[in-house]
Scaffold this motif. Structure first.
Motif, PDB file in Angstrom:
ATOM      1  N   ALA A  58      62.846  52.336  37.098  1.00  0.00           N
ATOM      2  CA  ALA A  58      61.618  52.195  37.862  1.00  0.00           C
ATOM      3  C   ALA A  58      60.752  53.429  37.666  1.00  0.00           C
ATOM      4  O   ALA A  58      61.209  54.537  37.872  1.00  0.00           O
ATOM      5  N   GLY A  59      59.523  53.223  37.249  1.00  0.00           N
ATOM      6  CA  GLY A  59      58.557  54.311  37.128  1.00  0.00           C
ATOM      7  C   GLY A  59      57.705  54.372  38.374  1.00  0.00           C
ATOM      8  O   GLY A  59      57.964  53.674  39.356  1.00  0.00           O
ATOM      9  N   ASP A  60      56.675  55.177  38.325  1.00  0.00           N
ATOM     10  CA  ASP A  60      55.814  55.346  39.494  1.00  0.00           C
ATOM     11  C   ASP A  60      55.153  54.041  39.931  1.00  0.00           C
ATOM     12  O   ASP A  60      54.871  53.850  41.106  1.00  0.00           O
ATOM     13  N   THR A  61      54.879  53.136  38.999  1.00  0.00           N
ATOM     14  CA  THR A  61      54.186  51.897  39.348  1.00  0.00           C
ATOM     15  C   THR A  61      55.126  50.699  39.405  1.00  0.00           C
ATOM     16  O   THR A  61      54.682  49.592  39.642  1.00  0.00           O
ATOM     17  N   GLU A  62      56.389  50.909  39.182  1.00  0.00           N
ATOM     18  CA  GLU A  62      57.354  49.809  39.179  1.00  0.00           C
ATOM     19  C   GLU A  62      58.001  49.637  40.545  1.00  0.00           C
ATOM     20  O   GLU A  62      58.142  50.580  41.308  1.00  0.00           O
ATOM     21  N   VAL A  63      58.394  48.434  40.826  1.00  0.00           N
ATOM     22  CA  VAL A  63      59.168  48.131  42.023  1.00  0.00           C
ATOM     23  C   VAL A  63      60.632  48.296  41.662  1.00  0.00           C
ATOM     24  O   VAL A  63      61.088  47.751  40.662  1.00  0.00           O
ATOM     25  N   GLU A  64      61.364  49.066  42.446  1.00  0.00           N
ATOM     26  CA  GLU A  64      62.785  49.263  42.152  1.00  0.00           C
ATOM     27  C   GLU A  64      63.546  47.958  42.331  1.00  0.00           C
ATOM     28  O   GLU A  64      63.267  47.187  43.242  1.00  0.00           O
ATOM     29  N   SER A  65      64.507  47.734  41.438  1.00  0.00           N
ATOM     30  CA  SER A  65      65.304  46.517  41.533  1.00  0.00           C
ATOM     31  C   SER A  65      66.726  46.781  41.066  1.00  0.00           C
ATOM     32  O   SER A  65      67.016  47.792  40.430  1.00  0.00           O
ATOM     33  N   LEU A  66      67.578  45.846  41.427  1.00  0.00           N
ATOM     34  CA  LEU A  66      68.972  45.864  41.004  1.00  0.00           C
ATOM     35  C   LEU A  66      69.223  44.642  40.144  1.00  0.00           C
ATOM     36  O   LEU A  66      68.750  43.552  40.472  1.00  0.00           O
ATOM     37  N   ARG A  67      69.962  44.802  39.081  1.00  0.00           N
ATOM     38  CA  ARG A  67      70.436  43.646  38.323  1.00  0.00           C
ATOM     39  C   ARG A  67      71.769  43.263  38.944  1.00  0.00           C
ATOM     40  O   ARG A  67      72.703  44.056  38.964  1.00  0.00           O
ATOM     41  N   CYS A  68      71.809  42.066  39.490  1.00  0.00           N
ATOM     42  CA  CYS A  68      72.963  41.618  40.263  1.00  0.00           C
ATOM     43  C   CYS A  68      73.657  40.433  39.602  1.00  0.00           C
ATOM     44  O   CYS A  68      73.043  39.667  38.856  1.00  0.00           O
ATOM     45  N   HIS A  69      74.925  40.293  39.913  1.00  0.00           N
ATOM     46  CA  HIS A  69      75.664  39.079  39.585  1.00  0.00           C
ATOM     47  C   HIS A  69      75.510  38.172  40.788  1.00  0.00           C
ATOM     48  O   HIS A  69      75.736  38.589  41.927  1.00  0.00           O
ATOM     49  N   LEU A  70      75.116  36.948  40.540  1.00  0.00           N
ATOM     50  CA  LEU A  70      74.992  35.960  41.606  1.00  0.00           C
ATOM     51  C   LEU A  70      76.086  34.924  41.403  1.00  0.00           C
ATOM     52  O   LEU A  70      76.159  34.299  40.347  1.00  0.00           O
ATOM     53  N   TRP A  71      76.963  34.788  42.379  1.00  0.00           N
ATOM     54  CA  TRP A  71      78.016  33.769  42.361  1.00  0.00           C
ATOM     55  C   TRP A  71      77.589  32.652  43.290  1.00  0.00           C
ATOM     56  O   TRP A  71      77.161  32.895  44.418  1.00  0.00           O
ATOM     57  N   GLY A  77      78.376  18.089  39.913  1.00  0.00           N
ATOM     58  CA  GLY A  77      79.568  18.322  39.110  1.00  0.00           C
ATOM     59  C   GLY A  77      80.667  18.977  39.916  1.00  0.00           C
ATOM     60  O   GLY A  77      80.591  19.070  41.140  1.00  0.00           O
ATOM     61  N   PRO A  78      81.695  19.461  39.206  1.00  0.00           N
ATOM     62  CA  PRO A  78      82.827  20.093  39.889  1.00  0.00           C
ATOM     63  C   PRO A  78      82.370  21.310  40.690  1.00  0.00           C
ATOM     64  O   PRO A  78      81.508  22.065  40.240  1.00  0.00           O
ATOM     65  N   LYS A  79      82.929  21.463  41.853  1.00  0.00           N
ATOM     66  CA  LYS A  79      82.582  22.599  42.721  1.00  0.00           C
ATOM     67  C   LYS A  79      83.368  23.832  42.295  1.00  0.00           C
ATOM     68  O   LYS A  79      84.202  24.363  43.010  1.00  0.00           O
ATOM     69  N   THR A  80      83.078  24.266  41.085  1.00  0.00           N
ATOM     70  CA  THR A  80      83.695  25.447  40.509  1.00  0.00           C
ATOM     71  C   THR A  80      82.665  26.563  40.515  1.00  0.00           C
ATOM     72  O   THR A  80      81.523  26.345  40.106  1.00  0.00           O
ATOM     73  N   GLY A  81      83.064  27.749  40.986  1.00  0.00           N
ATOM     74  CA  GLY A  81      82.139  28.860  41.066  1.00  0.00           C
ATOM     75  C   GLY A  81      81.473  29.163  39.742  1.00  0.00           C
ATOM     76  O   GLY A  81      82.088  29.087  38.688  1.00  0.00           O
ATOM     77  N   ARG A  82      80.197  29.487  39.794  1.00  0.00           N
ATOM     78  CA  ARG A  82      79.436  29.891  38.615  1.00  0.00           C
ATOM     79  C   ARG A  82      78.811  31.250  38.882  1.00  0.00           C
ATOM     80  O   ARG A  82      78.608  31.647  40.024  1.00  0.00           O
ATOM     81  N   ALA A  83      78.499  31.935  37.812  1.00  0.00           N
ATOM     82  CA  ALA A  83      77.871  33.248  37.935  1.00  0.00           C
ATOM     83  C   ALA A  83      76.703  33.349  36.978  1.00  0.00           C
ATOM     84  O   ALA A  83      76.715  32.760  35.900  1.00  0.00           O
ATOM     85  N   THR A  84      75.698  34.085  37.394  1.00  0.00           N
ATOM     86  CA  THR A  84      74.558  34.378  36.543  1.00  0.00           C
ATOM     87  C   THR A  84      74.013  35.747  36.942  1.00  0.00           C
ATOM     88  O   THR A  84      74.473  36.338  37.914  1.00  0.00           O
ATOM     89  N   LEU A  85      73.056  36.228  36.199  1.00  0.00           N
ATOM     90  CA  LEU A  85      72.405  37.490  36.545  1.00  0.00           C
ATOM     91  C   LEU A  85      71.084  37.205  37.234  1.00  0.00           C
ATOM     92  O   LEU A  85      70.396  36.233  36.916  1.00  0.00           O
ATOM     93  N   LEU A  86      70.727  38.063  38.175  1.00  0.00           N
ATOM     94  CA  LEU A  86      69.456  37.937  38.871  1.00  0.00           C
ATOM     95  C   LEU A  86      68.964  39.341  39.207  1.00  0.00           C
ATOM     96  O   LEU A  86      69.704  40.143  39.781  1.00  0.00           O
ATOM     97  N   ASP A  87      67.724  39.624  38.834  1.00  0.00           N
ATOM     98  CA  ASP A  87      67.105  40.889  39.217  1.00  0.00           C
ATOM     99  C   ASP A  87      66.533  40.729  40.620  1.00  0.00           C
ATOM    100  O   ASP A  87      65.791  39.780  40.892  1.00  0.00           O
ATOM    101  N   VAL A  88      66.894  41.651  41.516  1.00  0.00           N
ATOM    102  CA  VAL A  88      66.490  41.564  42.921  1.00  0.00           C
ATOM    103  C   VAL A  88      65.837  42.877  43.324  1.00  0.00           C
ATOM    104  O   VAL A  88      66.382  43.960  43.081  1.00  0.00           O
ATOM    105  N   GLU A  89      64.683  42.763  43.949  1.00  0.00           N
ATOM    106  CA  GLU A  89      63.974  43.930  44.468  1.00  0.00           C
ATOM    107  C   GLU A  89      64.914  44.707  45.397  1.00  0.00           C
ATOM    108  O   GLU A  89      65.596  44.129  46.237  1.00  0.00           O
TER     109      GLU A  89
END
Length: 121
Positions: A58-71, A77-89
């Motif tokens: 994050a620079g002076d004009t950027e909003v800080e964020s975290l790259r997160c794993h989302l489960w 379909g089958p109720k099997t856990g899935r994961a993806t990435l999501l950038d969150v403020e």
């Protein structure tokens, strides 16, 4: 010392959609292609867990964020856990409800056990 940014959070479908829309508007890389695709993929009634991975730069004009794993569980379909990435403020992440450590560990063990982590077939 515990880093308060690196705890497991639980979020509702409305919080997930809002986080996605913010990420999409900022052109961050880790988000769904559209809100419709998110709604078609994610079971809105099941819990969704957010695990921070790294802080995005994050620079002076950027909003800080975290790259997160989302489960999450899929809508169809089958109720099997899935994961993806999501950038969150960062401020949004900090405002989400944290899971107590014992519940977070139990939930993550269940999700990991139900998710195929193999990169090869």
């Amino acid at each position: 010392m515990q880093d308060n940014d690196f705890v497991v959070k639980v979020l509702t479908i409305d919080e997930l959609v809002a986080a996605h829309e913010f990420a999409k508007a900022r052109h961050w890389g880790a988000c769904w292609s559209s809100g419709d695709s998110l709604s078609a993929e994610v079971d809105s009634s099941s819990p969704k867990f957010l695990l921070p991975g790294v802080r995005n730069a994050a620079g002076d004009t950027e909003v800080e964020s975290l790259r997160c794993h989302l489960w999450y569980l899929p809508r169809q379909g089958p109720k099997t856990g899935r994961a993806t990435l999501l950038d969150v403020e960062l401020a949004r992440f900090q405002a989400l409800r944290a899971l107590p450590q014992d519940k977070a560990s139990a939930a993550l063990r269940l999700l990991i056990a139900s998710h195929a982590l193999s990169a090869i077939g």
